[in-house]
Design an enzyme around this catalytic site. Structure first.
Site, PDB file in Angstrom:
ATOM      1  N   ASN A 208       0.849  -1.185   0.000  1.00  0.00           N
ATOM      2  CA  ASN A 208       0.000   0.000   0.000  1.00  0.00           C
ATOM      3  C   ASN A 208       0.887   1.238   0.000  1.00  0.00           C
ATOM      4  OD1 ASN A 208       0.622   0.729   2.832  1.00  0.00           O
ATOM      5  ND2 ASN A 208      -0.528  -1.140   3.294  1.00  0.00           N
ATOM      6  N   ASP A 276      -4.382  -6.599   4.753  1.00  0.00           N
ATOM      7  CA  ASP A 276      -5.421  -7.493   5.262  1.00  0.00           C
ATOM      8  C   ASP A 276      -5.281  -8.900   4.682  1.00  0.00           C
ATOM      9  OD1 ASP A 276      -6.733  -5.569   6.863  1.00  0.00           O
ATOM     10  OD2 ASP A 276      -7.745  -4.757   5.097  1.00  0.00           O
ATOM     11  N   PRO A 303      -2.960 -12.301   9.815  1.00  0.00           N
ATOM     12  CA  PRO A 303      -3.298 -12.185  11.234  1.00  0.00           C
ATOM     13  C   PRO A 303      -3.710 -10.757  11.577  1.00  0.00           C
ATOM     14  CG  PRO A 303      -0.915 -12.440  10.919  1.00  0.00           C
ATOM     15  CD  PRO A 303      -1.563 -12.719   9.603  1.00  0.00           C
ATOM     16  N   ILE A 305      -3.287  -8.200  13.965  1.00  0.00           N
ATOM     17  CA  ILE A 305      -2.353  -7.907  15.052  1.00  0.00           C
ATOM     18  C   ILE A 305      -3.016  -7.066  16.133  1.00  0.00           C
ATOM     19  CG2 ILE A 305      -0.148  -6.835  15.621  1.00  0.00           C
ATOM     20  CD1 ILE A 305       0.734  -7.420  12.723  1.00  0.00           C
ATOM     21  N   LEU A 306      -3.711  -6.013  15.731  1.00  0.00           N
ATOM     22  CA  LEU A 306      -4.343  -5.123  16.702  1.00  0.00           C
ATOM     23  C   LEU A 306      -5.379  -5.861  17.548  1.00  0.00           C
ATOM     24  CD1 LEU A 306      -4.878  -2.309  17.883  1.00  0.00           C
ATOM     25  CD2 LEU A 306      -6.431  -1.883  15.950  1.00  0.00           C
ATOM     26  N   PHE A 323      -4.788   2.547  14.685  1.00  0.00           N
ATOM     27  CA  PHE A 323      -4.956   3.598  13.676  1.00  0.00           C
ATOM     28  C   PHE A 323      -5.985   3.119  12.651  1.00  0.00           C
ATOM     29  CE2 PHE A 323      -1.508   5.548  15.667  1.00  0.00           C
ATOM     30  CZ  PHE A 323      -1.187   6.760  15.070  1.00  0.00           C
ATOM     31  N   LYS A 337     -14.578   0.217  14.355  1.00  0.00           N
ATOM     32  CA  LYS A 337     -13.332  -0.544  14.392  1.00  0.00           C
ATOM     33  C   LYS A 337     -12.815  -0.662  15.823  1.00  0.00           C
ATOM     34  CE  LYS A 337      -8.614  -0.695  12.534  1.00  0.00           C
ATOM     35  NZ  LYS A 337      -7.655  -0.129  11.558  1.00  0.00           N
ATOM     36  N   LYS A 341     -12.238  -4.316  17.372  1.00  0.00           N
ATOM     37  CA  LYS A 341     -10.892  -4.779  17.709  1.00  0.00           C
ATOM     38  C   LYS A 341     -10.690  -4.924  19.210  1.00  0.00           C
ATOM     39  CE  LYS A 341      -9.481  -4.412  13.367  1.00  0.00           C
ATOM     40  NZ  LYS A 341      -9.103  -5.559  12.524  1.00  0.00           N
TER      41      LYS A 341
END
Length: 398
Positions: A208, A276, A303, A305-306, A323, A337, A341
């Protein structure tokens, strides 16, 4: 900053020991007093005479030197310093420390000290990546031992990868950060940054447009407040900041492993733009054009992570900051989000092309927490980082 600071430098046995000579010089340039300890193996790479000449003091080598024991016992030597630096920290020394062994002067000093310890690992890439070394590293980190490096680079054995000792000025920066005054002194904070590269074949990858600038600025701001920062970075456009422990990765799975290895921490700031998805079966050969048409790429989920760190039942950081880069409905999407999360805060921004934020020098963020959404004015990424670091300090230390 290092004037009159007493550094006990333990030099382990590895080819990187030659860097310890420059490290001594750099530390003394900044006013530090350096006392050196050489392991038996280190003497195969650097001489006691050269170390003593640069340090300007006697070099200690033998646990059972009765003259030294009369002048300065190993207990006193281990506790008379303001900081113990081990460079290079070999796999053997790390293993002894993690296991509580003390069969030579260096390992005995490390067992006897009540002084903070900073390790600069150096070893072959396979040794660094070995499960035993990573277990030892995790154990030492849990014990409060600080790390600087290792870096990726060419090895004396001809291999390439993580295991190369940090350069002397990087170690000096970590020493200076240790002594920096600030509200986050003694706090260990993890920061992820940059993009991840997900391989398609040996020459192509999915990525990205993240430059890593915001994550780098956050790491720098936290270090300036006295935190020991573990900086896990993907292949970013901007160089990592000085004075932090850098762990360089490429893929999302490598980043997930590096994050787990860095725990426990007091806070985690997850600024990386982690892909992702990845190609489920990356080719080990360059994909060629074919008369049969375009290749079909099957994807697998990376995975999260957050979410993994946010929902840890044991060892969860006291503060987890995520973020969210959005292109529409920023507050709504970022709020959802945060709940999905399980993190404490979300730093959200609008990265649609018209804003110029993705890859730019400025940012306009919204801090989302359980108290609502707080919009910050557009400012430089450095100023965003400073403001966020101050908020983190206020949360952690009051």
């Amino acid at each position: 900053m290092l004037a009159s600071k007493r550094i006990l430098l333990i030099i382990g046995g590895g080819i990187a020991a030659y860097k310890s000579l420059d490290l001594i010089r750099r530390l003394r340039e900044r006013g530090a007093e350096v006392t050196a300890v050489l392991t038996k193996a280190a003497e195969e790479f650097v001489t006691p005479l050269s170390v003593s000449a640069l340090a300007g003091t006697k070099v200690y080598r033998d646990l059972f030197d009765l003259t030294d024991e009369a002048e300065m016992g190993h207990i006193q030597l281990s506790r008379s310093a303001d900081l113990v630096v081990v460079a290079p920290a070999t796999a053997d020394l790390m293993g002894k420390m993690a296991s509580g062994l003390a069969n030579d002067l260096a390992s005995t000093l490390l067992m006897a000290t009540d002084t903070p310890v900073l390790l600069a690992p150096a070893m072959n890439v396979r040794m660094w990546e070995h499960a035993a070394t990573q277990r030892n590293r995790a154990t030492l980190a849990a014990d409060g031992i600080a790390f600087v490096g290792p870096n990726d680079g060419d090895m004396a054995c001809g291999e390439y990868g993580p295991g190369r000792m940090s350069e002397p000025l990087e170690i000096v920066a970590a020493v200076e950060a240790h002594f920096a005054d600030g509200p986050l002194q003694g706090k260990r904070i993890l920061v992820t940054s940059g993009p991840t590269h997900e391989p398609i074949d040996p020459v192509r990858y999915i990525a990205n447009r993240s430059s890593g600038a915001q994550g780098t600025a956050v790491a720098r701001a936290l270090a300036s407040l006295g935190a020991h920062v573990v900086f896990v970075t993907g292949p970013a456009d901007v160089p990592p900041p000085d004075g932090v422990e850098v762990v360089a990765v490429q893929s999302a799975r490598e980043m997930a492993d590096a994050v787990q290895a860095a725990l426990p921490v007091d806070a985690g700031v997850f600024a990386a733009a982690v892909a992702d998805w990845r190609v489920a079966s990356a080719s080990d050969r360059k994909l060629k054009k074919s008369k049969d048409g375009l290749p079909v790429l099957e994807f697998a989920e990376n995975p999260d992570i957050l979410k993994t760190v946010s929902r840890m039942e044991q060892g969860r950081p006291g503060l987890v900051v995520g973020f969210a880069a959005e292109t529409n409905d920023v507050i709504e999407n970022a709020t959802a989000k945060r709940l999905r999360k399980g993190c404490d805060w979300i730093v959200a921004n609008d990265v649609s092309p018209a804003t110029g934020i993705m890859g730019g020098a400025e940012n306009a963020v919204i801090l989302i927490s359980d108290t609502g959404a707080e919009e910050w004015p557009r400012m430089s990424k450095s100023d965003v980082a400073t403001q966020l670091a101050e908020r983190i300090a206020a949360k952690l230390v009051g």
